[in-house]
Design a protein around this motif. Structure first.
Motif, PDB file in Angstrom:
ATOM      1  N   LYS A 121      -7.704  50.474  62.366  1.00 54.16           N
ATOM      2  CA  LYS A 121      -8.812  49.513  62.487  1.00 54.16           C
ATOM      3  C   LYS A 121      -8.788  48.548  61.302  1.00 54.16           C
ATOM      4  CE  LYS A 121     -11.872  52.820  64.849  1.00 54.16           C
ATOM      5  NZ  LYS A 121     -10.869  53.900  64.903  1.00 54.16           N
ATOM      6  N   PRO A 122      -9.294  47.329  61.490  1.00 54.46           N
ATOM      7  CA  PRO A 122      -9.360  46.383  60.376  1.00 54.46           C
ATOM      8  C   PRO A 122     -10.144  46.965  59.200  1.00 54.46           C
ATOM      9  CG  PRO A 122      -9.813  45.270  62.456  1.00 54.46           C
ATOM     10  CD  PRO A 122      -9.768  46.738  62.763  1.00 54.46           C
ATOM     11  N   GLY A 123      -9.649  46.700  57.991  1.00 51.18           N
ATOM     12  CA  GLY A 123     -10.334  47.149  56.792  1.00 51.18           C
ATOM     13  C   GLY A 123      -9.976  48.543  56.319  1.00 51.18           C
ATOM     14  N   MET A 124      -9.142  49.259  57.060  1.00 47.04           N
ATOM     15  CA  MET A 124      -8.778  50.625  56.679  1.00 47.04           C
ATOM     16  C   MET A 124      -7.831  50.660  55.492  1.00 47.04           C
ATOM     17  SD  MET A 124      -8.094  52.591  60.307  1.00 47.04           S
ATOM     18  CE  MET A 124      -8.027  54.228  59.580  1.00 47.04           C
ATOM     19  N   ARG A 125      -7.848  51.808  54.791  1.00 50.54           N
ATOM     20  CA  ARG A 125      -6.867  52.113  53.763  1.00 50.54           C
ATOM     21  C   ARG A 125      -5.873  53.111  54.354  1.00 50.54           C
ATOM     22  NH1 ARG A 125     -11.492  53.023  49.176  1.00 50.54           N
ATOM     23  NH2 ARG A 125     -11.568  50.885  48.356  1.00 50.54           N
ATOM     24  N   VAL A 126      -4.596  52.740  54.378  1.00 48.55           N
ATOM     25  CA  VAL A 126      -3.570  53.544  55.050  1.00 48.55           C
ATOM     26  C   VAL A 126      -2.433  53.863  54.094  1.00 48.55           C
ATOM     27  CG1 VAL A 126      -1.932  53.624  56.980  1.00 48.55           C
ATOM     28  CG2 VAL A 126      -4.120  52.430  57.250  1.00 48.55           C
ATOM     29  N   VAL A 127      -1.959  55.105  54.139  1.00 44.86           N
ATOM     30  CA  VAL A 127      -0.780  55.520  53.371  1.00 44.86           C
ATOM     31  C   VAL A 127       0.333  55.872  54.354  1.00 44.86           C
ATOM     32  CG1 VAL A 127       0.164  57.119  51.670  1.00 44.86           C
ATOM     33  CG2 VAL A 127      -2.257  56.498  51.567  1.00 44.86           C
ATOM     34  N   ASP A 128       1.522  55.328  54.113  1.00 43.60           N
ATOM     35  CA  ASP A 128       2.696  55.626  54.934  1.00 43.60           C
ATOM     36  C   ASP A 128       3.685  56.393  54.066  1.00 43.60           C
ATOM     37  OD1 ASP A 128       4.664  55.683  56.851  1.00 43.60           O
ATOM     38  OD2 ASP A 128       5.088  53.529  56.812  1.00 43.60           O
ATOM     39  N   LEU A 129       3.833  57.693  54.343  1.00 39.95           N
ATOM     40  CA  LEU A 129       4.711  58.563  53.555  1.00 39.95           C
ATOM     41  C   LEU A 129       6.144  58.522  54.091  1.00 39.95           C
ATOM     42  CD1 LEU A 129       2.416  61.726  53.280  1.00 39.95           C
ATOM     43  CD2 LEU A 129       2.670  59.884  51.609  1.00 39.95           C
ATOM     44  N   GLY A 130       7.110  58.467  53.175  1.00 37.92           N
ATOM     45  CA  GLY A 130       8.504  58.394  53.613  1.00 37.92           C
ATOM     46  C   GLY A 130       8.715  57.172  54.473  1.00 37.92           C
ATOM     47  N   ALA A 131       8.241  56.036  53.986  1.00 37.94           N
ATOM     48  CA  ALA A 131       8.046  54.852  54.836  1.00 37.94           C
ATOM     49  C   ALA A 131       9.309  54.095  55.219  1.00 37.94           C
ATOM     50  CB  ALA A 131       7.090  53.883  54.125  1.00 37.94           C
ATOM     51  N   ALA A 132      10.385  54.192  54.428  1.00 33.39           N
ATOM     52  CA  ALA A 132      11.581  53.390  54.700  1.00 33.39           C
ATOM     53  C   ALA A 132      12.140  53.672  56.105  1.00 33.39           C
ATOM     54  CB  ALA A 132      12.657  53.696  53.651  1.00 33.39           C
ATOM     55  N   GLN A 163       4.796  48.027  58.780  1.00 28.13           N
ATOM     56  CA  GLN A 163       4.551  46.726  59.407  1.00 28.13           C
ATOM     57  C   GLN A 163       3.418  46.806  60.430  1.00 28.13           C
ATOM     58  OE1 GLN A 163       8.798  46.282  60.578  1.00 28.13           O
ATOM     59  NE2 GLN A 163       8.598  44.199  59.767  1.00 28.13           N
ATOM     60  N   VAL A 164       3.423  47.845  61.249  1.00 30.14           N
ATOM     61  CA  VAL A 164       2.382  48.025  62.261  1.00 30.14           C
ATOM     62  C   VAL A 164       1.022  48.204  61.593  1.00 30.14           C
ATOM     63  CG1 VAL A 164       1.519  49.550  64.095  1.00 30.14           C
ATOM     64  CG2 VAL A 164       3.947  48.956  63.994  1.00 30.14           C
ATOM     65  N   ALA A 165       0.984  49.029  60.539  1.00 35.05           N
ATOM     66  CA  ALA A 165      -0.273  49.292  59.847  1.00 35.05           C
ATOM     67  C   ALA A 165      -0.837  48.030  59.212  1.00 35.05           C
ATOM     68  CB  ALA A 165      -0.065  50.373  58.786  1.00 35.05           C
ATOM     69  N   VAL A 166       0.013  47.232  58.581  1.00 32.63           N
ATOM     70  CA  VAL A 166      -0.435  45.987  57.942  1.00 32.63           C
ATOM     71  C   VAL A 166      -1.066  45.043  58.969  1.00 32.63           C
ATOM     72  CG1 VAL A 166       0.379  43.850  56.862  1.00 32.63           C
ATOM     73  CG2 VAL A 166       1.139  46.059  55.976  1.00 32.63           C
ATOM     74  N   ALA A 167      -0.415  44.898  60.115  1.00 36.34           N
ATOM     75  CA  ALA A 167      -0.956  44.012  61.155  1.00 36.34           C
ATOM     76  C   ALA A 167      -2.307  44.502  61.661  1.00 36.34           C
ATOM     77  CB  ALA A 167       0.035  43.910  62.317  1.00 36.34           C
ATOM     78  N   ALA A 168      -2.478  45.825  61.718  1.00 41.40           N
ATOM     79  CA  ALA A 168      -3.706  46.396  62.280  1.00 41.40           C
ATOM     80  C   ALA A 168      -4.885  46.333  61.325  1.00 41.40           C
ATOM     81  CB  ALA A 168      -3.464  47.840  62.706  1.00 41.40           C
ATOM     82  N   VAL A 169      -4.656  46.608  60.042  1.00 44.74           N
ATOM     83  CA  VAL A 169      -5.783  46.656  59.092  1.00 44.74           C
ATOM     84  C   VAL A 169      -6.211  45.262  58.648  1.00 44.74           C
ATOM     85  CG1 VAL A 169      -5.060  48.933  58.296  1.00 44.74           C
ATOM     86  CG2 VAL A 169      -4.396  46.912  56.967  1.00 44.74           C
ATOM     87  N   GLU A 170      -5.335  44.279  58.854  1.00 39.05           N
ATOM     88  CA  GLU A 170      -5.613  42.880  58.524  1.00 39.05           C
ATOM     89  C   GLU A 170      -5.835  42.709  57.020  1.00 39.05           C
ATOM     90  OE1 GLU A 170      -8.787  41.714  61.154  1.00 39.05           O
ATOM     91  OE2 GLU A 170      -7.546  42.002  62.955  1.00 39.05           O
ATOM     92  N   GLU A 171      -6.303  41.549  56.614  1.00 37.97           N
ATOM     93  CA  GLU A 171      -6.398  41.229  55.187  1.00 37.97           C
ATOM     94  C   GLU A 171      -7.435  42.075  54.460  1.00 37.97           C
ATOM     95  OE1 GLU A 171      -6.934  37.069  54.631  1.00 37.97           O
ATOM     96  OE2 GLU A 171      -5.010  36.531  55.546  1.00 37.97           O
ATOM     97  N   ARG A 172      -8.414  42.593  55.177  1.00 40.67           N
ATOM     98  CA  ARG A 172      -9.468  43.395  54.535  1.00 40.67           C
ATOM     99  C   ARG A 172      -9.001  44.810  54.198  1.00 40.67           C
ATOM    100  NH1 ARG A 172     -13.536  44.529  57.937  1.00 40.67           N
ATOM    101  NH2 ARG A 172     -12.564  43.696  59.822  1.00 40.67           N
ATOM    102  N   GLY A 173      -7.902  45.237  54.787  1.00 42.05           N
ATOM    103  CA  GLY A 173      -7.427  46.599  54.574  1.00 42.05           C
ATOM    104  C   GLY A 173      -6.387  46.691  53.472  1.00 42.05           C
ATOM    105  N   GLU A 174      -5.939  47.926  53.224  1.00 42.25           N
ATOM    106  CA  GLU A 174      -4.902  48.197  52.225  1.00 42.25           C
ATOM    107  C   GLU A 174      -3.885  49.157  52.828  1.00 42.25           C
ATOM    108  OE1 GLU A 174      -4.484  46.917  49.259  1.00 42.25           O
ATOM    109  OE2 GLU A 174      -6.406  45.878  49.000  1.00 42.25           O
TER     110      GLU A 174
END
Length: 224
Positions: free
Chosen positions: A66-77, A83-94
């Motif tokens: 959801k927009p504005g969420m804080r998300v951690v991607d473990l073992g991300a490479a 990329q998917v998470a960034v698009a979903a949380v938008e500029e308000r998220g991290e």
């Protein structure tokens, strides 16, 4: 959000131009890649891996991001899920991505290189997010040995380590997603999940290949 890739068309199979110097296993892998609609769609839509569609499909089903969420991607490479998470949380998220391997920057995300199992990783990740996480993601998988029992133990060990990290960085009501193998989560890990989360599900997104034993455990409603 990206659209679901088209199904592979009949009679459209692509063959290798040359098999010279390649092992039989390598030839099979390359042929499968060339004819995989998710690989083609990932390339067309600018995703770093076909795995991006697994997260998109999980999210379409369960509405985790959801927009504005804080998300951690473990073992991300290499960064498809990031990329998917960034698009979903938008500029308000991290979004914070961490991997022991070097990873190219992803616009809109903080990319950290390091071992998330080390004590300092929790501090680095939390500082980069500016607080506790709403969602912890793990699409990690070890290199397979071909021995089913061994591979199962190794992937479950990664999932358990990811869960341990998640329980230390998640905010109340947060969520956790991790790759496991068909047959579901081990009893001990499942007991921890059911204790610490309100709802625990297993999902196999369409982008997971039919011949793959992988699936995902999705836990929501973190209780701490």
């Amino acid at each position: 959000m990206a659209k679901k890739p088209p199904a592979a068309g009949r009679g459209m199979a692509t063959r290798l131009r040359t098999a010279e110097g390649r092992s039989t296993a390598s030839q099979r892998w390359l042929t499968r890649q060339l004819n995989d609609p998710y690989v083609r769609a990932a390339k067309a839509q600018g995703f770093r891996s076909r795995a991006a569609f697994k997260l998109l499909e999980i999210d379409a089903k369960l509405k985790l991001l959801k927009p504005g969420m804080r998300v951690v991607d473990l073992g991300a490479a290499p960064g498809g899920w990031t990329q998917v998470a960034v698009a979903a949380v938008e500029e308000r998220g991290e979004v914070v991505a961490i991997d022991i391997l070097p990873m190219d920057p992803v616009a809109g995300a903080t990319v950290l290189q390091g071992d998330f199992t080390e004590d300092e990783a929790e501090v680095r990740v939390t500082a980069a997010m500016g607080g506790k996480a709403d969602l912890v993601l793990s699409d990690m998988a070890p290199n397979t040995t071909g021995h089913q029992a061994t591979d199962h133990l190794r992937i479950m060990a990664l999932a358990e380590i990811a869960l341990d990290f998640a329980t230390r960085v998640l905010a109340p009501k947060g969520a956790f997603v991790a790759k496991v193998l068909q047959g579901g989560t081990e009893a001990e890990m499942l007991a921890v999940l059911k204790r610490d989360f309100a709802v625990v599900r297993h999902v196999k997104p369409p982008a997971s290949r039919k011949d793959s034993a992988e699936m995902y455990v999705v836990a929501t409603g973190f209780r701490r």
